[in-house]
Design a protein around this motif. Structure first.
Motif, short mmCIF file in Angstrom:
data_model
loop_
_atom_site.label_atom_id
_atom_site.label_comp_id
_atom_site.label_asym_id
_atom_site.label_seq_id
_atom_site.Cartn_x
_atom_site.Cartn_y
_atom_site.Cartn_z
N SER A 158 -40.31 34.28 103.07
CA SER A 158 -39.77 35.55 103.61
C SER A 158 -38.87 35.23 104.79
O SER A 158 -39.18 34.35 105.59
CB SER A 158 -40.91 36.42 104.14
N PHE A 162 -43.72 40.27 106.64
CA PHE A 162 -44.10 41.69 106.54
C PHE A 162 -45.22 42.07 107.50
O PHE A 162 -45.30 43.20 107.97
CB PHE A 162 -44.53 42.03 105.09
N PHE A 189 -36.38 41.15 102.05
CA PHE A 189 -36.84 42.54 101.94
C PHE A 189 -37.01 43.17 103.33
O PHE A 189 -36.63 44.30 103.57
CB PHE A 189 -38.18 42.57 101.19
#
Ligand SMILES: Cc1ncc(COP(=O)(O)O)c(C=O)c1O
Length: 394
Positions: A158, A162, A189
């Motif tokens: 990532s 998150f 994301f």
């Protein structure tokens, strides 16, 4: 200084009734999604099957290019998919795990769906090496870099975590991977739309993410950038007729791959979701990610300052250069607190090992940031009083 970004508030109906602090989960819906979906229904209703030729067939390419522009990708290098897990599957299907170079390296702060996917590739020969976080907030970059060796095939990580909003050192990871002949799959994301992403400056091999969070694009659309030189060579085994050089030839036997980005697609595209995501992409591009980032640094700093004032644990980096758009705060009874915030129209979420995640976006006011934290303080005070009363009555 007046906040010029607040001018966009009228574009998002939910802001009239809610304190919307949850753009790391689902960005607010732009008003223009209503006409976009109405137009989708109209063309289907009135043009029927001709809609494919007149609009729908090209839509995936157009949306891919709109997404590409937000990450400084060259034209025709971004394909669209339904979710990030599917993007991982497309990438995985371009490689072979039966040789010596079969190691997959990532950290345990990765998004679980991505880890579940790679774990499931073990029977095909993938050797998963997971580097563990020391503090539940950051990724130990040096240990991750050390784990990337000449047997490493892919590094799916990532960009922004998150759980904690820590910004991974993508540049260092990509450089190390390239030095040993591995490829990086960067999941943006939690960054694209909130933190600048420049795929060409990073020289990343693959970049994927979805539009429903910081891009305000709704569920159902994910993107996959493939570095153009790789894109011309790779042959995904997860493929279909949209990836054929001439889909309407309906030929039998092995496929002949189209050029990117169609090459990385497979079956019929998700037209309603593609139509619904465009107003969000349009607004983000108009506002500019640079301005969004500046505001985000200010509001996330304010959230940390307020959490410190109340003595709550902050599970997000304090250094703004290491911090994305979310602040995770673990106060007493944080899960119950998050439920109570929702009941009070302050929209946040809660994650294990993180606490309550507050994610202001360009459309949030500074007053909303303060109000969200003030509401937590009130909820905790009421809870303490109630517990005291209960003790007295026992
Ligand atoms: C970093 C990250 N990757 C991936 C996902 C989701 O993956 P998928 O699109 O496969 O549901 C999320 C959150 O939903 C996320 O935060």
């Amino acid at each position: 200084m007046p906040d010029s970004l607040l001018h966009y508030r009228t574009e998002f109906p939910i802001l009239e009734r809610s304190n919307y602090m949850i753009s790391n989960s689902l960005g607010a819906m732009p008003r223009n999604v209503y006409p976009a979906l109405q137009a989708y229904a109209d063309i289907w209703a009135t043009r029927g099957v001709r809609a494919w030729e007149e609009r729908w067939w090209m839509l995936a390419l157009e949306v891919g290019n709109e997404l590409g522009a937000l990450m400084s990708a060259p034209r025709d290098s971004v394909s669209v998919h339904q979710n990030v897990t599917t993007c991982q599957a497309v990438v995985a299907s371009c490689f072979d795990f039966s040789g010596k170079r079969n190691k997959i390296v990532y950290d345990d702060m990765n998004f679980p769906s991505v880890m579940y996917f790679w774990e499931a590739q073990r029977p095909l020969g993938a050797r998963v090496h997971m580097v563990k976080t020391d503090d539940g907030v950051t990724v130990p970059t040096e240990r991750l870099l050390d784990a990337i060796d000449d047997q490493t095939l892919l590094v799916p990580i990532s960009h922004v975590i998150f759980r904690s909003s820590y910004i991974n050192d993508a540049r260092a990871i990509i450089e190390k991977a390239h030095k040993v002949g591995a490829h990086v799959v960067l999941d943006t994301f939690q960054s694209l739309g909130s933190v600048p992403v420049d795929v060409q400056a990073l020289n990343v091999d693959f970049c994927c993410g979805g539009v429903l969070k910081w891009l305000c694009g709704g569920p159902g659309v994910a993107y996959l950038y493939v570095r153009p030189d790789l894109g011309k060579k790779l042959e995904p085994k997860f493929t279909g007729w949209f990836a054929h050089e001439n889909s309407f030839e309906f030929s039998t036997g092995p496929t002949r791959y189209a050029q990117p980005p169609l090459r990385f697609m497979n079956g019929t595209t998700h037209i309603p979701a593609l139509e619904a995501c465009r107003p969000g992409l349009q607004i983000i591009s108009e506002v500019g990610i640079g301005k969004i980032r500046e505001k985000s640094k200010r509001q996330t700093a304010r959230l940390i300052e307020l959490a410190d004032h109340h003595g709550w644990r902050v599970n997000t980096p304090r250094d703004p250069e290491q911090r994305g758009g979310t602040v995770s705060i673990d106060m007493p009874d944080s899960q119950a607190v998050s439920r109570e915030l929702l009941a009070r129209e302050i929209l946040v979420d809660w994650r294990p090992k993180a606490g309550v995640r507050f994610a202001p976006h360009f459309y949030n006011t500074d007053e909303e940031v303060d109000a969200a934290i003030a509401a937590v303080a009130t909820i905790l005070k009421d809870r303490d009083l109630k517990q005291k009363d209960e003790r007295v009555s026992v």
